[in-house]
Design a protein around this motif. Sequence first.
Motif, PDB file in Angstrom:
ATOM      1  N   GLU A 125     137.303  19.206  69.091  1.00 57.33           N
ATOM      2  CA  GLU A 125     137.060  20.596  69.462  1.00 57.33           C
ATOM      3  C   GLU A 125     136.061  20.682  70.616  1.00 57.33           C
ATOM      4  O   GLU A 125     136.245  21.447  71.560  1.00 57.33           O
ATOM      5  N   ARG A 126     135.015  19.891  70.516  1.00 56.81           N
ATOM      6  CA  ARG A 126     133.989  19.915  71.552  1.00 56.81           C
ATOM      7  C   ARG A 126     134.589  19.516  72.892  1.00 56.81           C
ATOM      8  O   ARG A 126     134.358  20.143  73.922  1.00 56.81           O
ATOM      9  N   LEU A 148     136.844  22.397  74.203  1.00 54.01           N
ATOM     10  CA  LEU A 148     136.062  23.524  74.708  1.00 54.01           C
ATOM     11  C   LEU A 148     135.217  23.113  75.905  1.00 54.01           C
ATOM     12  O   LEU A 148     134.880  23.945  76.752  1.00 54.01           O
ATOM     13  N   LEU A 181     136.236  24.092  79.334  1.00 55.71           N
ATOM     14  CA  LEU A 181     136.160  25.505  79.728  1.00 55.71           C
ATOM     15  C   LEU A 181     134.754  25.845  80.217  1.00 55.71           C
ATOM     16  O   LEU A 181     133.793  25.165  79.871  1.00 55.71           O
ATOM     17  N   SER A 182     134.675  26.904  81.006  1.00 58.99           N
ATOM     18  CA  SER A 182     133.362  27.391  81.402  1.00 58.99           C
ATOM     19  C   SER A 182     132.764  28.157  80.227  1.00 58.99           C
ATOM     20  O   SER A 182     133.466  28.491  79.269  1.00 58.99           O
ATOM     21  N   VAL A 183     131.498  28.443  80.316  1.00 58.78           N
ATOM     22  CA  VAL A 183     130.838  29.196  79.244  1.00 58.78           C
ATOM     23  C   VAL A 183     131.528  30.539  79.035  1.00 58.78           C
ATOM     24  O   VAL A 183     131.822  30.946  77.910  1.00 58.78           O
ATOM     25  N   GLU A 187     134.514  31.367  79.692  1.00 56.85           N
ATOM     26  CA  GLU A 187     135.841  31.206  79.101  1.00 56.85           C
ATOM     27  C   GLU A 187     135.738  30.931  77.608  1.00 56.85           C
ATOM     28  O   GLU A 187     136.545  31.407  76.819  1.00 56.85           O
ATOM     29  N   ARG A 188     134.744  30.177  77.238  1.00 62.70           N
ATOM     30  CA  ARG A 188     134.551  29.906  75.803  1.00 62.70           C
ATOM     31  C   ARG A 188     134.243  31.199  75.059  1.00 62.70           C
ATOM     32  O   ARG A 188     134.769  31.444  73.975  1.00 62.70           O
ATOM     33  N   ALA A 213     136.774  32.889  72.151  1.00 62.33           N
ATOM     34  CA  ALA A 213     136.212  33.192  70.834  1.00 62.33           C
ATOM     35  C   ALA A 213     136.379  34.668  70.520  1.00 62.33           C
ATOM     36  O   ALA A 213     136.846  35.061  69.439  1.00 62.33           O
ATOM     37  N   LEU A 262     138.652  25.762  65.886  1.00 63.39           N
ATOM     38  CA  LEU A 262     139.603  26.363  66.827  1.00 63.39           C
ATOM     39  C   LEU A 262     141.062  25.965  66.625  1.00 63.39           C
ATOM     40  O   LEU A 262     141.935  26.834  66.603  1.00 63.39           O
ATOM     41  N   GLY A 291     140.886  33.971  77.799  1.00 64.97           N
ATOM     42  CA  GLY A 291     140.710  32.784  76.973  1.00 64.97           C
ATOM     43  C   GLY A 291     141.971  31.959  76.871  1.00 64.97           C
ATOM     44  O   GLY A 291     141.940  30.730  77.003  1.00 64.97           O
ATOM     45  N   LEU A 338     142.549  28.090  78.232  1.00 67.80           N
ATOM     46  CA  LEU A 338     142.983  26.966  77.405  1.00 67.80           C
ATOM     47  C   LEU A 338     144.282  26.372  77.941  1.00 67.80           C
ATOM     48  O   LEU A 338     144.464  25.159  77.948  1.00 67.80           O
TER      49      LEU A 338
END
Lengths: 145, 145
Positions: free
Chosen positions: A116-117, A120, A123-125, A127-128, A132, B10, B134, B138
């Motif tokens: 998951e890390r 994610l 992605l940019s902050v 986008e994260r 979410a 996720l 988002g 992804l």
Amino acid sequence: MEILELESFLPYRLYRLADTVSREFSRIYKERHGLTRPEWRTLSGLGERGTMTATELGEQSAMHKTKVSRAVAELERRRWLTRTPDENDRRVERLALTRAGLAAYREMVPLAKAFERELLGRLSVDERVAIARGVAALEGALEGK
Amino acid sequence: MEILELESFLPYRLYRLADTVSREFSRIYKERHGLTRPEWRTLSGLGERGTMTATELGEQSAMHKTKVSRAVAELERRRWLTRTPDENDRRVERLALTRAGLAAYREMVPLAKAFERELLGRLSVDERVAIARGVAALEGALEGK
DNA sequence: TTTCAATGGTTACAAATGAAACCAGTTTGG
DNA sequence: CCAAACTGGTTTCATTTGTAACCATTGAAA
């Protein structure tokens, strides 16, 4: 004439996205232990909560009861979990991981988190935050549906 | 001890979300025409692009070639599409909807759009922006993967 | 050319799935 | 109490899916 762009149709995009992510992730538990998705979810659910009934498992991990039943049977066959008849209601069985099941769970958790890390991390902050927020919103919109 | 919260993981959330949405949406083409998802995607792809080969269909709608093959066979059985052998390459067949297939497609498009509109309608503007952003992010992160 | 690898598409087989029937055991209403 | 409805869980059966083998055709290389 009215056409539908599949590429931008939300149900299709969501499905494809989930399918891709899920397929990628499944390699981890498939390669490592030969688990199916229902088996992985069962392991994960019991690892997280400690003990649950089959019905609770189904609710927690959004699985049909036949999937739960089969996954539990397989994990039992591997001696990764045990069933204990409920004292008060003899229809119910309390499920719990054995030492071996717990060991497998403990091994999987960091791999799952790393996956998951890593995902994610691409992605940019912003986008994260967006994903979410968007996912949470859709989940809310589908409540009870 | 390290545990994993399935509820906030996720891959799980995406899968559950897509599954729910897709299940809801599938009722439309299932009830109306008894189509499976691969059949719906095939109909949709050909309706959108006019004519495609099986391979192209698979790429456009993210389906395994056996799914495409079977869906095409079924739509052909219904006389919703025809195959025309390619002039230059005799392995290839160009697929196209018949009048009946096109009629079914034209009937489905507004229903699909209404479904999406209704779903997104339950979100705030910000939330709609978030999900769009988002998901796109992804998708980008998974390119080629 | 002849051969060999690659490609478009189908088929065969095994595994995963879902719906519905089923078997306890439990609750509820009369 | 007791029958009827309900619930937890399993099993059966039909359908869907994925993998791999396959057939036919094409392209590239020798």
